[in-house]
Write a protein that holds these residues in place. Structure first.
Motif, PDB file in Angstrom:
ATOM      1  N   UNK A 390      35.900  45.520  31.272  1.00 32.45           N
ATOM      2  CA  UNK A 390      36.127  44.073  31.287  1.00 32.45           C
ATOM      3  C   UNK A 390      37.160  43.687  32.350  1.00 32.45           C
ATOM      4  N   UNK A 391      38.216  44.483  32.485  1.00 36.51           N
ATOM      5  CA  UNK A 391      39.208  44.179  33.537  1.00 36.51           C
ATOM      6  C   UNK A 391      38.528  44.224  34.911  1.00 36.51           C
ATOM      7  N   UNK A 392      37.618  45.201  35.081  1.00 33.23           N
ATOM      8  CA  UNK A 392      36.848  45.277  36.337  1.00 33.23           C
ATOM      9  C   UNK A 392      36.004  44.019  36.526  1.00 33.23           C
ATOM     10  N   UNK A 395      38.328  41.253  37.678  1.00 34.66           N
ATOM     11  CA  UNK A 395      38.714  41.467  39.077  1.00 34.66           C
ATOM     12  C   UNK A 395      37.545  41.197  40.015  1.00 34.66           C
TER      13      UNK A 395
END
Lengths: 501, 183
Positions: A390-392, A395
């Motif tokens: 999810x962080x990817x 970003x």
């Protein structure tokens, strides 16, 4: 020209990019829930500042690596790593349960490499030829071609063509948001400046394939690794020689289905598998650990990768959802796929051929030497992988234009796609719609202006007539199927109630 | 064993009505869109043409879904000689799955929409999000293993190491290697 392209990829940086991207693609493919489409979308944001050839090298390697990597999960977990590997589950997992997981992986590697090589030859041969034919295409032909892509994707990627078509139409609609490409009039922007630029493809794709997938994976029970020990993973030449007809047939089917607009690798694998079963002398082995079945599925889906790039490069109409993202990435890097590509940037087509060849060699290398280390990734719990994914996604959505608005787009599209997927609506046609929306809009309106409102040229020009006929046949077939289904439900209720959820 | 549930059928009908309503809104908005007559453009190139057609197609296919869902519900009711069938109690795994998705969705939205872009450093925010996600779902999936006596400190340390490592690695990869701005 091909030799020059290959020479251009021989630098140490390019080799490093190819190996790293293929490995990353394989890891993406191995992780259940992460698709080739998401991998390409995320890497598009990472490679936005690289030179076009380097960026496309990375993206194609991720694409080829992900489709190949998914076979590992199919064999070991009985869960397709990507949708393209669903057919490989049937026999691959049965072989693993019989203590032949290593052999199954060797067969998958062999099938994938041969399929991909066959596809590369077709990519180099057919793209220039198709581009030449496509030079005769006008707005009328492009309109039908784009509609055919959305209809075929909707009709073949899910269980229910009506739901697939609705998703395709939704994608086409979302593509209309923003400034109208002919008169620059704002459409569905509600006076919001950010909306005037339209819905950026990458954040929407990251939402549809990334955020939605995180939610789907977390809502399902965790998969468990059933095989921890492996026999030899070295491919056996005997398997290829024994099943050379199946390999060749699957390669042809894979490339053909790849070329069809919007259909994709999963359908190529299933069709190759079905054809292999139909013509096999060992039909009873299929589904019980058939080497022939596994090699057919893996040859088919990998042959479809270069196949899907053929219409993307020659017509600007992608053959599959990952090819659609790849095409969008090409546009971001200043390459305009379509009939003029062979005239303006012919070298680029051969660059793509050379890149796909390099990616194929990389999967062969990693398929032989990195089997056991790559299996560790399957043992990492999803509770660790999913928040990182999810962080990817966040970003990746932000990186392409540096706008917080794109993070919001990713969130909204992800939530909507999650809810629709839970109701059986496939996401791939949405992607095709999103990519082809601009072509449908411009081609229809330009065609109507050219013909002064007459619909005749849409049906009277030879290629246009053929494409229109295909679209109408697909629609009529579905009208017939729906009518029959409704009649059956009304007549014989008990026996034929449809699966609602 | 009932083959269709009343609730599932109601959801299918609601989804179909949702498509029809959305299609109608799109079609009406497209109809009311400026036709740019003051610019004397061709009436065949008006901006609302394609969205209008797409809206109408959504209505048509939504109607097909509605007809099918209604026929499916009626068929099930006929088969069981009643007005429909009540949903069997949801299985524990299905309920857990739904709660997992809701919790994961809420965490993700809170991180992406609530904290990012508000001046907080990206690496710290991302590390915090990953840490909370890992701990929460480790607890939900195997509370005994995560919080058993003597294991809590190990679980916390593991989650902290993973979250800090991942956040720093991603930030470095995007910002320093690929020269992409962080939110």
């Amino acid at each position: 020209m091909l030799a020059a392209s290959l020479a251009g990829l021989a630098g140490p940086t390019q080799i490093l990019y190819a190996l790293g991207a293929t490995l990353a693609g394989m890891l993406i493919g191995i992780l259940p829930g992460l698709s080739a489409t998401l991998g390409i979308a995320l890497f598009t944001t990472l490679t936005v500042r690289l030179a076009p050839t380097d960026a496309i090298l990375i993206l194609v390697c991720v694409y080829v690596g992900a489709i190949y990597g998914g076979s590992r999960t199919a064999i070991l977990l009985n869960i397709p790593g990507t949708a393209a590997n669903a057919a490989a589950c049937l026999d691959g997992n049965m072989l693993a349960r019989q203590g032949k997981a290593g052999r199954a992986m060797g067969i998958a590697t062999t099938g994938s490499v041969i399929g991909s090589m066959f596809g590369v030859v077709c990519l180099a041969t057919f793209t220039p030829a198709l581009a030449e034919v496509a030079l005769k295409f006008g707005a009328f032909e492009f309109f039908w071609l784009a509609m055919l892509g959305v209809l075929m994707s909707g009709g073949l990627t899910g269980d229910d063509p009506i739901k697939g078509w609705l998703m395709g139409i939704l994608g086409l609609f979302v593509a209309q948001i923003g400034l109208d490409p002919i008169h620059a009039h704002p459409r569905f922007t509600f006076g919001w400046n950010e909306m005037a630029g339209g819905i950026n493809l990458i954040p929407a794709l990251v939402g549809a394939f990334g955020f939605a997938e995180v939610l789907v994976v977390m809502s399902e029970p965790a998969a468990k690794l059933i095989v921890r020990t492996l026999d030899s993973v070295l491919p056996r030449v005997r398997d290829v020689i024994q099943y050379w007809r199946t390999v060749l047939r699957s390669g042809v089917i894979g490339v053909f289905i790849g070329i069809l607009p919007g259909v994709g690798e999963d359908m190529a694998a299933w069709s190759s598998y079905a054809a292999a079963k139909r013509f096999s002398r060992e039909r009873e082995q299929f589904g019980h650990g058939s080497v022939e079945g596994l090699i057919a599925a893996e040859t088919g889906d990998n042959a479809a990768i270069p196949g899907a790039m053929i219409p993307a490069l020659a017509l600007g109409i992608p053959g599959s959802a990952p090819a659609a993202v790849l095409m969008a990435a090409m546009i971001i890097h200043g390459v305009q796929p379509g009939p003029m590509l062979m005239i303006n940037q012919a070298h680029f087509v051969y660059d793509v051929v050379a890149i796909t060849l390099v990616a194929t060699l990389a999967i062969l290398l990693f398929g032989l030497i990195l089997v056991r280390p790559m299996l560790w990734i399957l043992q990492v719990p999803r509770t660790i992988i999913m928040p990182i994914v999810f962080v990817l996604c966040v970003l990746g959505s932000y990186a392409i234009a540096g706008r917080v608005f794109d993070i919001w787009v990713m969130l909204v599209v992800g939530l909507v796609c999650f809810l629709l997927r839970k109701q059986g609506f496939p996401v791939a046609p949405f992607v095709l719609g999103l990519v082809l929306g601009d072509i449908v809009d411009k081609s229809l309106r330009r065609g109507l202006v050219l013909s002064d409102g007459s619909l005749l040229p849409f049906f009277a020009r030879p290629i246009s007539a053929l494409l229109a006929l295909l679209v109408i046949v697909i629609l009529l077939m579905q009208v017939r199927a729906v009518t029959r289904q409704l009649r059956r439900l009304r007549r014989a209720p008990a026996a034929s109630v449809a699966r609602p959820d | 064993m009932p083959s269709v549930s009343r609730r599932a059928n109601a959801v299918a009908i609601a989804v179909a009505i949702g498509w029809i309503a959305f299609g109608l809104v799109v079609a009406i908005a497209a109809w009311r869109m400026d036709r740019l007559t003051h610019l004397r453009i061709s009436p065949y190139s008006i901006p609302g043409l394609v969205p209008g057609i797409l809206g109408m197609l959504m209505v048509v296919f939504g109607w097909v879904l509605l007809a099918r869902a209604k026929a499916s519900g009626a068929a099930a009711a006929d088969a069981d000689g009643q007005d429909g069938i009540d949903l069997p109690p949801a299985t524990r795994s299905a309920r857990d799955g739904l709660i997992n998705a809701l919790v994961a969705g809420a965490l993700c939205v809170a991180f992406a929409a609530g904290f990012l872009g508000r001046g907080l450093p990206f690496t710290a925010t991302a590390a915090g999000f990953i840490f909370i996600f890992v701990m929460l779902f480790s607890w939900r999936e195997s509370a005994a293993e995560t919080f058993a006596a003597g294991r809590l400190a190990r679980s916390l340390l593991q989650a902290a190491a993973v979250s800090l490592g991942a956040a720093f690695l991603l930030a470095w990869l995007f910002a320093d290697v690929f020269l992409v701005r962080l939110p």
